[in-house]
Design an enzyme around this catalytic site. Structure first.
Site, short mmCIF file in Angstrom:
data_model
loop_
_atom_site.label_atom_id
_atom_site.label_comp_id
_atom_site.label_asym_id
_atom_site.label_seq_id
_atom_site.Cartn_x
_atom_site.Cartn_y
_atom_site.Cartn_z
N GLU A 1 43.02 41.54 29.74
CA GLU A 1 43.32 40.55 28.62
C GLU A 1 42.83 40.74 27.29
O GLU A 1 41.81 40.18 26.67
CB GLU A 1 42.82 38.77 29.11
CG GLU A 1 43.72 38.60 30.28
CD GLU A 1 43.11 37.04 30.39
OE1 GLU A 1 42.13 36.45 30.10
OE2 GLU A 1 44.02 36.36 31.41
N GLU B 1 48.23 36.96 36.91
CA GLU B 1 47.63 35.94 37.40
C GLU B 1 48.13 34.46 37.26
O GLU B 1 48.68 34.03 36.01
CB GLU B 1 46.19 35.82 36.43
CG GLU B 1 45.40 36.79 36.44
CD GLU B 1 44.04 37.10 35.62
OE1 GLU B 1 43.66 35.77 35.17
OE2 GLU B 1 43.60 37.95 35.20
C1 GAL Z 1 42.01 34.74 32.95
C2 GAL Z 1 40.94 36.03 33.16
C3 GAL Z 1 40.51 35.95 34.75
C4 GAL Z 1 39.82 34.74 34.92
C5 GAL Z 1 41.15 33.41 34.66
C6 GAL Z 1 40.46 31.96 34.87
O1 GAL Z 1 42.05 34.55 31.75
O2 GAL Z 1 42.05 37.06 33.31
O3 GAL Z 1 39.45 37.10 34.82
O4 GAL Z 1 39.00 34.33 34.01
O5 GAL Z 1 41.35 33.55 33.24
O6 GAL Z 1 41.27 31.29 34.73
#
Ligand code: GAL
Length: 629
Positions: free
Chosen positions: A142, A311
């Site tokens: 990110e 994710e």
């Molecule tokens: C994302 C990140 C992850 C984790 C997640 C939690 O932004 O890539 O590592 O922190 O959020 O929601």
């Protein structure tokens, strides 16, 4: 193509004795992919040069032996503490001049040469070791998240001066381009040019704009170093996981160096944290009905057709101001929505909830005691449905919307009105298209071919590049520019004297007004314009005007221009009429219902907390319908 599922896993967080059972359960759940590694640098290299691959070798062995494919993340978003001893000046510096300290993540400045080299070094070592064992790569994690693109460090200042030398060749040309004669801001040497923070009053917007272009280029350069290091040893596709509403770097430019774009979709966290004008009352437990889709369409373009959700939110997150649990059905809905927009893979973050550190309150597919969490059961349902379902057939959408990161930077550098937000404008118009039931392709500003689109929207574009100008002229469909389009040079100056007409229209803006969002200007027809209104000098036909007669929508043949920011009523009415004229199928969708057409099917998504009707069929709350087209 077989669409697939996955999850994000951190073997270093769990006893090794658990790995095989975790892998087996992932496969049982129907997962294909497991992403690992992206925060594990302190375990891979606990001291400089002391490389401990053994545990990661075994993790890759166990996961692949179970039948999973690995996405290997380079761990460069979390440099270990010793890295700071090696490069004491590697931290990014905020606008107040304070270094952003160690103790969380993303604690680096993109312009630090030594850190960039170390990042490329570890990426290369990982590629050398795992290059033929992994299914895909992820660089870093990110970029830009936690406001980390922009740094006011000394390293950034020096790199900016080099960048300026390359762009302007001489201080005289820089002075000319920026208009530095205004307030005697001329420079004699490039090394006199500082970063545009801590000035007494506002810095020259051209200076800010140059700095923002530079900052974006630094992300491209940082990523390229890792991509090159990985490619030297691996043929597996390379990706990066982008974020929602991170606008400080040009994702099209970063994405051009990789095969796949991915992004991290946290619909409820986003709604409570960063969706402009989100309706929290209606969608608290569902997320905004358009924000995810906007990013799906955007990142499909960044990945030139190949994109994933790396994710996906599985339950409550920990980082928004409030963190409710999703309405039952939403974890499934979000996943299917991604597939309907063309995602190859949806991976949930994370496999098991961590009982320690920053994200211990963040749900996983499993609870921290390894019991299945509610999201697990919805993931299982998606896996079952995916196994039986016909593939999603990609298709060009009937509507295109041009999105340009540089315009975001320009209008931040020179807002003119406190409420003018380029991203918000694009999202507003996108929302209106979605309420009309239209599917949309988001395209970059250097798009050279608009064939096949019935309607093309070009909102808020700082400068319309020649290639897009050509495509607009050749377009078969209706092309709507505005508001705030083509007003400036790429250096963020007005064209003098007041520039040529808007492309394809005998019209130019001779004055721009801004006003607070809660003091709209009524239109003679229904609706209002908000936040922004241009005074047009025009010979084109006036289609819409304010109550007091200021032209708001003008047209000449297939070319139209909006001089103001239409509110919801006006946008739905105007875009609805244009879509009908373009021969597109328009719907009057009940609140919360959205559709996405693919080549063979119509997906209907219900973001509402109650059942809704579509075409005589009931769509349950948080439900999904698949209808043949
Ligand atoms: C994302 C990140 C992850 C984790 C997640 C939690 O932004 O890539 O590592 O922190 O959020 O929601």
């Amino acid at each position: 193509m077989k669409r697939t599922l996955g999850t994000c896993y951190y073997p270093e967080h769990w006893p090794e004795a658990w790995w095989a059972e975790d892998a087996r359960r992932m496969v049982d759940l129907g997962l294909t992919w497991v992403r690992i590694g992206e925060f594990a640098w302190s375990r891979i290299e606990p001291a400089p040069g002391d490389l401990r691959w053994d545990w990661l070798d075994r993790a890759v062995d166990v996961l692949t032996a179970a039948g999973l494919q690995v996405v290997m993340g380079t761990p460069t978003a979390t440099p270990p503490r010793w890295m700071l001893d090696r490069h004491p000046d590697m931290l990014a510096v905020d606008a107040q001049g304070h270094p952003r300290k160690f103790g969380s993540r993303r604690h680096y400045c993109f312009s630090h040469d030594g850190y960039r080299e170390d990042a490329a070094r570890i990426a290369g070592l990982m590629a050398e070791r795992y290059g033929d064992r992994v299914g895909a790569w992820q660089t870093d994690n990110e970029y830009g998240c936690h406001d980390t693109t922009i740094s006011y460090s000394d390293n950034a200042r020096r790199a900016f001066q080099d960048w300026l030398r390359r762009r302007y060749q001489s201080p005289a040309q820089l002075n000319e381009a920026w208009g530095n004669i205004f307030w005697s801001m001329d420079y004699d040497r490039f090394d006199q040019v500082d970063l545009p923070n801590l000035t007494v009053t506002e810095p020259n917007p051209a200076h800010v704009m140059a700095f923002r272009r530079f900052a974006s280029d630094e992300v491209v350069r940082f990523n390229q170093a890792q991509v090159a290091a990985i490619r030297a040893h691996s043929d597996a596709p390379i990706s990066h996981n982008y974020m929602g509403r991170v606008l400080e770097f040009d994702h099209f430019a970063v994405g051009a160096d990789m095969e796949i774009a991915t992004w991290d979709s946290y619909p409820m966290g986003f709604l409570l944290d960063r969706v402009p004008d989100g309706d929290r009352d209606a969608y608290m437990r569902q997320g905004d009905p358009d924000f995810q889709a906007f990013h799906h369409d955007l990142y499909r373009a960044v990945g030139r057709g190949r994109w994933w959700v790396m994710e996906q939110q599985p339950g409550p997150v920990n980082w928004a101001p409030w963190n409710p649990a999703p309405l039952p059905g939403m974890v499934r809905l979000w996943s299917w929505e991604a597939f309907a927009h063309g995602a190859e893979t949806v991976a949930w973050f994370r496999w098991r909830q961590a009982p320690f550190a920053q994200e211990q309150q963040h749900a996983g597919l499993l609870r921290s005691d390894s019991v299945e969490a509610p999201g697990y059961h919805e993931a299982a349902q998606v896996a079952r449905e995916l196994a039986d379902a016909p593939d999603v057939t990609p298709a060009q959408a009937p509507v295109a919307l041009i999105f340009d990161y540089a315009s975001q930077w320009a209008w931040e550098a020179q807002p003119q009105g406190a409420d003018f937000d380029y991203f918000g404008l694009c999202l507003d118009l996108y929302r209106s298209l979605r309420r009309l039931g239209l599917s949309v392709d988001i395209l970059p500003p250097d798009t050279g071919d608009l064939s096949g689109y019935g309607l093309v929207l070009v909102p808020g574009l700082l400068t319309i590049p020649d290639v897009l100008r050509g495509a607009m002229a050749a377009a078969e469909g209706l092309v709507l520019t505005g508001p705030r389009c083509d007003l400036k040079t790429p250096e963020l100056s007005f064209r003098v004297p007041l520039g040529p007409d808007l492309p394809g229209l005998a019209a130019r803006s001779v004055m721009e007004e801004t006003f607070p969002a809660d003091t709209p200007r009524p239109l003679a027809n229904t609706g209002t314009v908000v936040k922004w209104l241009e005074t047009l000098e025009t010979e084109a036909q006036v289609i819409e005007a304010t109550l007091d007669g200021t032209p708001v929508l003008i047209r000449d043949g297939k070319r139209l221009h909006l001089a103001g920011w239409p509110n919801r009523v006006a946008a739905d009415r105007i875009l609805g009429a244009l879509a009908v004229e373009a021969g597109l199928q328009v719907h009057t969708l009940p609140e919360g219902l959205r559709i996405r057409d693919t080549g063979a099917e119509r997906f209907v998504f219900n973001y509402a907390a109650e059942a809704r009707m579509f075409d005589g069929q009931e769509v349950p709350a948080a439900g999904v319908l698949r209808l043949p087209l």
